[in-house]
Enzyme design. Structure first.
Site, PDB file in Angstrom:
ATOM      1  N   TYR A 192       0.903  -1.293  -0.025  1.00  0.00           N
ATOM      2  CA  TYR A 192      -0.041   0.148   0.006  1.00  0.00           C
ATOM      3  C   TYR A 192       0.865   1.262   0.072  1.00  0.00           C
ATOM      4  O   TYR A 192       1.956   1.314   0.776  1.00  0.00           O
ATOM      5  CB  TYR A 192      -0.754  -0.021   1.126  1.00  0.00           C
ATOM      6  N   ASP A 208       9.195   3.047   0.054  1.00  0.00           N
ATOM      7  CA  ASP A 208       8.170   3.527   0.788  1.00  0.00           C
ATOM      8  C   ASP A 208       8.417   3.368   2.366  1.00  0.00           C
ATOM      9  O   ASP A 208       7.930   2.152   2.649  1.00  0.00           O
ATOM     10  CB  ASP A 208       6.945   3.286   0.398  1.00  0.00           C
ATOM     11  N   LYS A 231       3.667   8.862   8.976  1.00  0.00           N
ATOM     12  CA  LYS A 231       3.332   8.208  10.406  1.00  0.00           C
ATOM     13  C   LYS A 231       4.495   8.537  11.212  1.00  0.00           C
ATOM     14  O   LYS A 231       4.136   9.765  11.917  1.00  0.00           O
ATOM     15  CB  LYS A 231       3.360   6.715  10.038  1.00  0.00           C
TER      16      LYS A 231
HETATM   17  C1  LIG Z   1       0.014   4.714   5.531  1.00  0.00           C
HETATM   18  C2  LIG Z   1       0.690   4.296   4.603  1.00  0.00           C
HETATM   19  C3  LIG Z   1       0.910   5.247   3.412  1.00  0.00           C
HETATM   20  C4  LIG Z   1       0.009   6.540   3.499  1.00  0.00           C
HETATM   21  O1  LIG Z   1      -0.020   7.425   4.440  1.00  0.00           O
HETATM   22  P1  LIG Z   1      -1.258   8.570   4.570  1.00  0.00           P
HETATM   23  O2  LIG Z   1      -0.478   9.263   5.646  1.00  0.00           O
HETATM   24  O3  LIG Z   1      -2.289   7.499   5.158  1.00  0.00           O
HETATM   25  O4  LIG Z   1      -1.555   8.946   3.442  1.00  0.00           O
HETATM   26  C5  LIG Z   1       1.827   5.186   2.227  1.00  0.00           C
HETATM   27  N1  LIG Z   1       2.612   4.001   2.359  1.00  0.00           N
HETATM   28  C6  LIG Z   1       2.500   3.095   3.510  1.00  0.00           C
HETATM   29  C7  LIG Z   1       3.673   2.168   3.447  1.00  0.00           C
HETATM   30  C8  LIG Z   1       1.857   3.382   4.424  1.00  0.00           C
HETATM   31  O5  LIG Z   1       1.860   2.484   5.442  1.00  0.00           O
END
Ligand SMILES: *Cc1c(COP(=O)(O)O)cnc(C)c1O
Length: 425
Positions: free
Chosen positions: A144, A237, A265
């Site tokens: 994701y 990511d 996060k």
């Molecule tokens: C949570 C998440 C996102 C998206 O971040 P948001 O602040 O919710 O937009 C992107 N990449 C990873 C790996 C994530 O866990």
């Protein structure tokens, strides 16, 4: 347990907000029942609107690595708030946070602050496309990367080049530029790279959005080599793994440097904050120093900067990682043993302070294997644990997060409840 207030709030919320929530997974659709409305949180505990206390393993989906309502973060944010909420002009706090990130993270020489992980990824993809002059990107099934159009894609049956969007409203021509490979499978990646039109490969260095799936030995370094060979950029990511596996994130942990890294996060200490960074040569393409446009009214918000800086400063204390890793190991081992003792087919994947208990499968190494998990059994376990005041992610395909505020006692209580739950069938 009385949960009347949450129920009433949810009834009101569903009248005026889609599904009653502001982010889909909060709605308990995968596990049944109504979501809890949270009033406050402290340390390892959250309290719902009826005053019930729960041990929290969601931790706001990752940001709360020090535990809820951490005094240093709270005070830093309050001090900043007293000076004004937003200026739309540069501040010292932005410089300090950027310097801090760069001092922690290998390979990152410049950063740009944004407001979410989604924004960080979206911007990183644009930057990779501008840098390489290529259009297509490769992502992995089950990873994701936020909700930007091009990332809401997985493989259409067999036809890797003709991907179908996961979400209504994603234009087909945008989806077609996203190619999908299987996590831990380098062969597929190389096949796709051979066309030489791939701008970047984006990956969660530890996949933590299909439960927890670990990279196999050589997977990340293999991606790096392949990307280099084909003139493609590698994007890590690290929205979950950044500052969680260790100060330098997965890049430091695995000793593999990506070309662009995205954060979210943990970096905001609970405030909305994301960032992307990389080498100067790449980052200088971003406006106003370069031609890649990317902007934000609230980007670098002073309160988010203060909270983020306080959180990162606290992570200088090495005990944090030792503590959360040790507790998570205890939790993972406990889950595994208890499930085994009760003859429940399961597997527990753990990396540092992230773990996931999969029901009904013995091996979880990619999307295909994870999808075979017994989600009905997970839902039953979730409801049983919730009833015992343990708050888990309301979906099989999410990680459990341990914070510095969790204690041995929290873990023991959790495992006891799990054991009793299985004994009662
Ligand atoms: C949570 C998440 C996102 C998206 O971040 P948001 O602040 O919710 O937009 C992107 N990449 C990873 C790996 C994530 O866990």
């Amino acid at each position: 347990m009385k949960i009347e207030t949450s129920k009433k709030l949810f009834e009101r919320a569903t009248q005026i907000m889609p599904g009653g929530v502001n982010s889909p997974v909060r709605a308990f659709k995968a596990v049944g029942g109504n979501p809890l409305f949270i009033d406050r949180a402290e340390g390892s505990k959250i309290y719902d609107a009826d005053g019930n206390e729960y041990i929290d393993y969601v931790c706001s989906w990752g940001p709360i690595i020090l535990g809820h309502n951490n005094a240093a973060i709270r005070e830093a944010a309050m001090r900043a708030a007293q000076k004004g909420m937003s200026f739309g002009a540069p501040t010292e706090a932005e410089v300090k946070l950027a310097e801090k990130i760069i001092s922690y993270v290998p390979g990152v020489e410049m950063v740009r602050m944004v407001n979410s992980g989604t924004e960080a990824v979206m911007s990183a993809l644009r930057l990779a496309r501008a840098y390489t002059g290529r259009q297509k990107v490769i992502k992995f099934e089950g990873c994701y990367h936020g909700h930007a159009d091009s990332m809401l894609v997985k493989a259409g049956s067999g036809a890797l080049t003709l991907c179908e969007p996961d979400s209504a409203g994603v234009p087909e021509n945008i989806a077609a530029d996203t190619l999908v490979a299987s996590y831990n499978d380098l062969v597929r990646v190389e096949e796709l790279l051979k066309k030489k039109n791939i701008a970047c490969v984006i990956v969660e260095p530890v996949a933590a959005n299909m439960g927890v799936v670990l990279p196999k030995e050589g997977f990340l370094s293999g991606l790096k080599e392949l990307c280099r060979a084909y003139g493609t950029l590698l994007i890590f990511d690290e929205v979950i793994t950044g500052f969680r596996l260790c100060k330098g994130g997965a890049q430091e942990y695995y000793g593999v440097l990506a070309d662009i890294v995205t954060y979210g996060k943990i970096i905001g200490g609970g405030m909305p904050l994301g960032a992307y960074g990389g080498k100067k040569e790449i980052m200088e393409l971003v406006a106003p120093s370069g031609p890649v446009y990317q902007a934000g009214t609230l980007s670098g918000n002073p309160i988010a900067m203060a909270a983020g800086l306080a959180q990162l400063e606290a992570l200088e204390n090495r005990d944090v990682y030792a503590h959360i890793d040790k507790l998570c190991e205890k939790l993972a081992k406990g889950f595994s043993e208890i499930a085994q003792n009760h003859g429940i087919k399961s597997c527990v994947n753990r990396m540092g302070s992230l773990c996931c208990l999969f029901f009904g499968i013995e091996n979880a190494c990619d999307y295909k294997s994870v999808k075979k998990a017994d989600t009905e059994l997970y839902a039953k376990y979730f409801r049983g644990m919730l009833n015992e005041n343990i708050y888990l992610a309301p979906s099989q395909f999410e990680a459990m997060f341990i914070s510095y505020a969790h204690t041995e006692k929290d873990i023991e209580k959790t495992l006891d409840k799990f054991s009793i739950l299985l004994s009662n069938g």
